[in-house]
Motif scaffolding. Structure first.
Motif, PDB file in Angstrom:
ATOM      1  N   ILE A   1       0.885   4.221  -2.978  1.00 37.38           N
ATOM      2  CA  ILE A   1       0.677   5.641  -2.681  1.00 37.38           C
ATOM      3  C   ILE A   1       1.852   6.471  -3.188  1.00 37.38           C
ATOM      4  CG2 ILE A   1       0.489   7.318  -0.797  1.00 37.38           C
ATOM      5  CD1 ILE A   1      -1.044   5.077   0.765  1.00 37.38           C
ATOM      6  N   VAL A   2       3.052   5.973  -2.947  1.00 37.45           N
ATOM      7  CA  VAL A   2       4.252   6.693  -3.390  1.00 37.45           C
ATOM      8  C   VAL A   2       4.299   6.763  -4.916  1.00 37.45           C
ATOM      9  CG1 VAL A   2       6.773   6.593  -3.478  1.00 37.45           C
ATOM     10  CG2 VAL A   2       5.589   6.185  -1.324  1.00 37.45           C
ATOM     11  N   GLU A   3       3.983   5.654  -5.580  1.00 35.71           N
ATOM     12  CA  GLU A   3       3.968   5.634  -7.045  1.00 35.71           C
ATOM     13  C   GLU A   3       3.008   6.686  -7.591  1.00 35.71           C
ATOM     14  OE1 GLU A   3       5.574   3.850  -9.289  1.00 35.71           O
ATOM     15  OE2 GLU A   3       6.325   2.018  -8.349  1.00 35.71           O
ATOM     16  N   ALA A   4       1.861   6.843  -6.948  1.00 36.89           N
ATOM     17  CA  ALA A   4       0.871   7.816  -7.408  1.00 36.89           C
ATOM     18  C   ALA A   4       1.351   9.246  -7.211  1.00 36.89           C
ATOM     19  CB  ALA A   4      -0.444   7.599  -6.660  1.00 36.89           C
ATOM     20  N   ALA A   5       2.232   9.453  -6.244  1.00 38.25           N
ATOM     21  CA  ALA A   5       2.703  10.808  -5.953  1.00 38.25           C
ATOM     22  C   ALA A   5       3.731  11.308  -6.961  1.00 38.25           C
ATOM     23  CB  ALA A   5       3.297  10.865  -4.547  1.00 38.25           C
ATOM     24  N   VAL A   6       4.459  10.401  -7.610  1.00 38.21           N
ATOM     25  CA  VAL A   6       5.542  10.822  -8.516  1.00 38.21           C
ATOM     26  C   VAL A   6       5.047  11.732  -9.642  1.00 38.21           C
ATOM     27  CG1 VAL A   6       7.257  10.019 -10.172  1.00 38.21           C
ATOM     28  CG2 VAL A   6       7.039   8.876  -7.972  1.00 38.21           C
TER      29      VAL A   6
ATOM     30  N   GLY B   1       4.795  20.312  -8.884  1.00 39.50           N
ATOM     31  CA  GLY B   1       5.859  20.768  -8.010  1.00 39.50           C
ATOM     32  C   GLY B   1       5.672  20.227  -6.610  1.00 39.50           C
ATOM     33  N   TYR B   2       6.781  20.026  -5.931  1.00 41.31           N
ATOM     34  CA  TYR B   2       6.812  19.406  -4.606  1.00 41.31           C
ATOM     35  C   TYR B   2       5.911  20.124  -3.604  1.00 41.31           C
ATOM     36  CZ  TYR B   2       9.143  17.431  -0.432  1.00 41.31           C
ATOM     37  OH  TYR B   2       9.425  16.793   0.748  1.00 41.31           O
ATOM     38  N   ALA B   3       5.942  21.454  -3.605  1.00 43.46           N
ATOM     39  CA  ALA B   3       5.223  22.225  -2.584  1.00 43.46           C
ATOM     40  C   ALA B   3       3.728  22.343  -2.853  1.00 43.46           C
ATOM     41  CB  ALA B   3       5.836  23.616  -2.467  1.00 43.46           C
ATOM     42  N   SER B   4       3.278  21.947  -4.032  1.00 44.17           N
ATOM     43  CA  SER B   4       1.874  22.145  -4.409  1.00 44.17           C
ATOM     44  C   SER B   4       1.027  20.878  -4.323  1.00 44.17           C
ATOM     45  CB  SER B   4       1.797  22.709  -5.838  1.00 44.17           C
ATOM     46  OG  SER B   4       2.465  23.940  -5.931  1.00 44.17           O
ATOM     47  N   VAL B   5       1.592  19.813  -3.784  1.00 41.48           N
ATOM     48  CA  VAL B   5       0.867  18.550  -3.685  1.00 41.48           C
ATOM     49  C   VAL B   5       0.463  18.308  -2.239  1.00 41.48           C
ATOM     50  CG1 VAL B   5       0.987  16.055  -4.032  1.00 41.48           C
ATOM     51  CG2 VAL B   5       2.108  17.598  -5.647  1.00 41.48           C
ATOM     52  N   GLY B   6      -0.822  18.028  -2.016  1.00 40.98           N
ATOM     53  CA  GLY B   6      -1.333  17.765  -0.675  1.00 40.98           C
ATOM     54  C   GLY B   6      -1.764  16.324  -0.504  1.00 40.98           C
ATOM     55  N   VAL B   7      -2.090  15.951   0.716  1.00 40.70           N
ATOM     56  CA  VAL B   7      -2.465  14.577   1.011  1.00 40.70           C
ATOM     57  C   VAL B   7      -3.731  14.162   0.266  1.00 40.70           C
ATOM     58  CG1 VAL B   7      -3.771  15.186   3.099  1.00 40.70           C
ATOM     59  CG2 VAL B   7      -2.794  12.897   2.867  1.00 40.70           C
ATOM     60  N   ARG B   8      -4.667  15.080   0.080  1.00 39.12           N
ATOM     61  CA  ARG B   8      -5.887  14.749  -0.667  1.00 39.12           C
ATOM     62  C   ARG B   8      -5.570  14.479  -2.132  1.00 39.12           C
ATOM     63  NH1 ARG B   8     -10.548  15.450   2.066  1.00 39.12           N
ATOM     64  NH2 ARG B   8     -10.422  16.590   4.051  1.00 39.12           N
ATOM     65  N   ASP B   9      -4.628  15.224  -2.682  1.00 37.77           N
ATOM     66  CA  ASP B   9      -4.223  14.990  -4.069  1.00 37.77           C
ATOM     67  C   ASP B   9      -3.644  13.591  -4.233  1.00 37.77           C
ATOM     68  OD1 ASP B   9      -4.824  17.700  -4.737  1.00 37.77           O
ATOM     69  OD2 ASP B   9      -2.903  18.303  -3.899  1.00 37.77           O
ATOM     70  N   VAL B  10      -2.788  13.211  -3.291  1.00 38.29           N
ATOM     71  CA  VAL B  10      -2.150  11.899  -3.356  1.00 38.29           C
ATOM     72  C   VAL B  10      -3.184  10.793  -3.193  1.00 38.29           C
ATOM     73  CG1 VAL B  10      -0.477  10.369  -2.253  1.00 38.29           C
ATOM     74  CG2 VAL B  10       0.052  12.798  -2.516  1.00 38.29           C
ATOM     75  N   ALA B  11      -4.108  10.972  -2.250  1.00 36.14           N
ATOM     76  CA  ALA B  11      -5.148   9.968  -2.024  1.00 36.14           C
ATOM     77  C   ALA B  11      -5.995   9.768  -3.276  1.00 36.14           C
ATOM     78  CB  ALA B  11      -6.026  10.385  -0.848  1.00 36.14           C
ATOM     79  N   ALA B  12      -6.385  10.871  -3.914  1.00 35.59           N
ATOM     80  CA  ALA B  12      -7.202  10.774  -5.124  1.00 35.59           C
ATOM     81  C   ALA B  12      -6.445  10.069  -6.240  1.00 35.59           C
ATOM     82  CB  ALA B  12      -7.640  12.170  -5.568  1.00 35.59           C
ATOM     83  N   ALA B  13      -5.175  10.403  -6.407  1.00 34.61           N
ATOM     84  CA  ALA B  13      -4.378   9.785  -7.466  1.00 34.61           C
ATOM     85  C   ALA B  13      -4.163   8.296  -7.215  1.00 34.61           C
ATOM     86  CB  ALA B  13      -3.033  10.496  -7.586  1.00 34.61           C
ATOM     87  N   ALA B  14      -4.036   7.921  -5.950  1.00 34.07           N
ATOM     88  CA  ALA B  14      -3.799   6.521  -5.596  1.00 34.07           C
ATOM     89  C   ALA B  14      -5.088   5.711  -5.541  1.00 34.07           C
ATOM     90  CB  ALA B  14      -3.087   6.437  -4.261  1.00 34.07           C
ATOM     91  N   GLY B  15      -6.238   6.403  -5.555  1.00 33.01           N
ATOM     92  CA  GLY B  15      -7.517   5.701  -5.495  1.00 33.01           C
ATOM     93  C   GLY B  15      -7.827   5.144  -4.121  1.00 33.01           C
TER      94      GLY B  15
ATOM     95  N   ARG C   1       0.822  -1.207   0.000  1.00 39.34           N
ATOM     96  CA  ARG C   1       0.000   0.000   0.000  1.00 39.34           C
ATOM     97  C   ARG C   1       0.861   1.264   0.000  1.00 39.34           C
ATOM     98  NH1 ARG C   1      -5.619   0.303   1.585  1.00 39.34           N
ATOM     99  NH2 ARG C   1      -6.545  -1.743   1.260  1.00 39.34           N
ATOM    100  N   ARG C   2       1.920   1.247   0.783  1.00 32.57           N
ATOM    101  CA  ARG C   2       2.821   2.403   0.799  1.00 32.57           C
ATOM    102  C   ARG C   2       3.401   2.642  -0.596  1.00 32.57           C
ATOM    103  NH1 ARG C   2       5.022   4.482   5.637  1.00 32.57           N
ATOM    104  NH2 ARG C   2       6.918   4.999   4.491  1.00 32.57           N
ATOM    105  N   ARG C   3       3.788   1.560  -1.251  1.00 28.98           N
ATOM    106  CA  ARG C   3       4.383   1.694  -2.587  1.00 28.98           C
ATOM    107  C   ARG C   3       3.373   2.261  -3.575  1.00 28.98           C
ATOM    108  NH1 ARG C   3       9.509   0.421  -4.746  1.00 28.98           N
ATOM    109  NH2 ARG C   3       9.365   0.611  -7.004  1.00 28.98           N
TER     110      ARG C   3
END
Length: 223
Positions: A38-43, A50-64, A34-36
């Protein structure tokens, strides 16, 4: 008490299997998986925004997954983004290392390395690299700092190893491999920054030319 409407029974009966399936899924997916994911979706998010413009909700949505799932596996969004950056950087430099290892000589390997550093596709990498670099100035986590230092050392080690290989094979002449490594890496970083800013304009071909001139001047390659 019995339900007043038949549909109440159907609703309750339908919910039980969904909970059971979700529990089974959690069993089949260990924490590392699961960690992998989530991390894959964040790349790609970091590459696009940009690094500073990504939030936890963005990552969650991208990871499904839910925000709760993300926060369960990671202590902060910075932890996610740090791991995502490391994943991307390791993949990028692993590909460069593989290409260099298959070269017939150190001189050819260094040329291939320079070619791979500057292409139309590598602008994305350099944006992520500078985001990661800037984050190091703001991050107080010692693990982050150690990880970043390891990335830099691995990159310098790759360059130095090629120089030492070339000297051993008689392709290069260099009395100070460490000094050349510092200058090569610094020039590559500076050219990459100019390439991204385009102030003044810099093409990928010219960026490669500057690095190849440094190699020729300091190592005698191409003479």
């Amino acid at each position: 008490m019995a339900p007043h409407h038949p549909e109440d029974v159907r609703v309750k009966a339908a919910r039980t299997p969904r909970r059971a399936v979700a529990a089974a899924d959690r069993t089949r997916q260990p924490t590392e998986v699961r960690r992998r994911l989530i991390v894959e979706a964040a790349v790609p998010l970091i590459a696009e925004r940009g690094y500073a413009s990504v939030g936890v909700r963005d990552v969650a949505a991208a990871a499904g997954v839910s925000v709760g799932t993300v926060t369960y596996h990671f202590g902060s969004v910075q932890e996610i983004l740090s791991e995502a950056m490391v994943l991307h950087i390791e993949r990028y430099y692993a590909a460069l290392s593989e290409a260099a290892e298959h070269a017939t000589s150190a001189a050819e390997a260094l040329r291939l390395l320079i070619d791979a550093l500057f292409t139309e596709d590598t602008d994305r990498h350099w944006r992520m690299w500078f985001d990661y670099w800037s984050a190091g100035d703001q991050e107080t986590d010692l693990a982050f700092a150690r990880g970043q230092a390891e990335r830099y050392e691995a990159w310098h080690g790759q360059i130095r190893a090629l120089v030492e290989r070339g000297v051993a094979d008689g392709d290069f002449v260099c009395e100070d491999p460490d000094g050349f490594t510092v200058r090569f890496a610094a020039l590559a970083d500076g050219l990459a920054l100019q390439r991204l800013r385009q102030a003044p304009p810099l093409s990928t071909e010219d960026a490669r030319l500057h690095l190849n001139r440094l190699v020729a001047a300091e190592l005698g390659a191409g003479r």
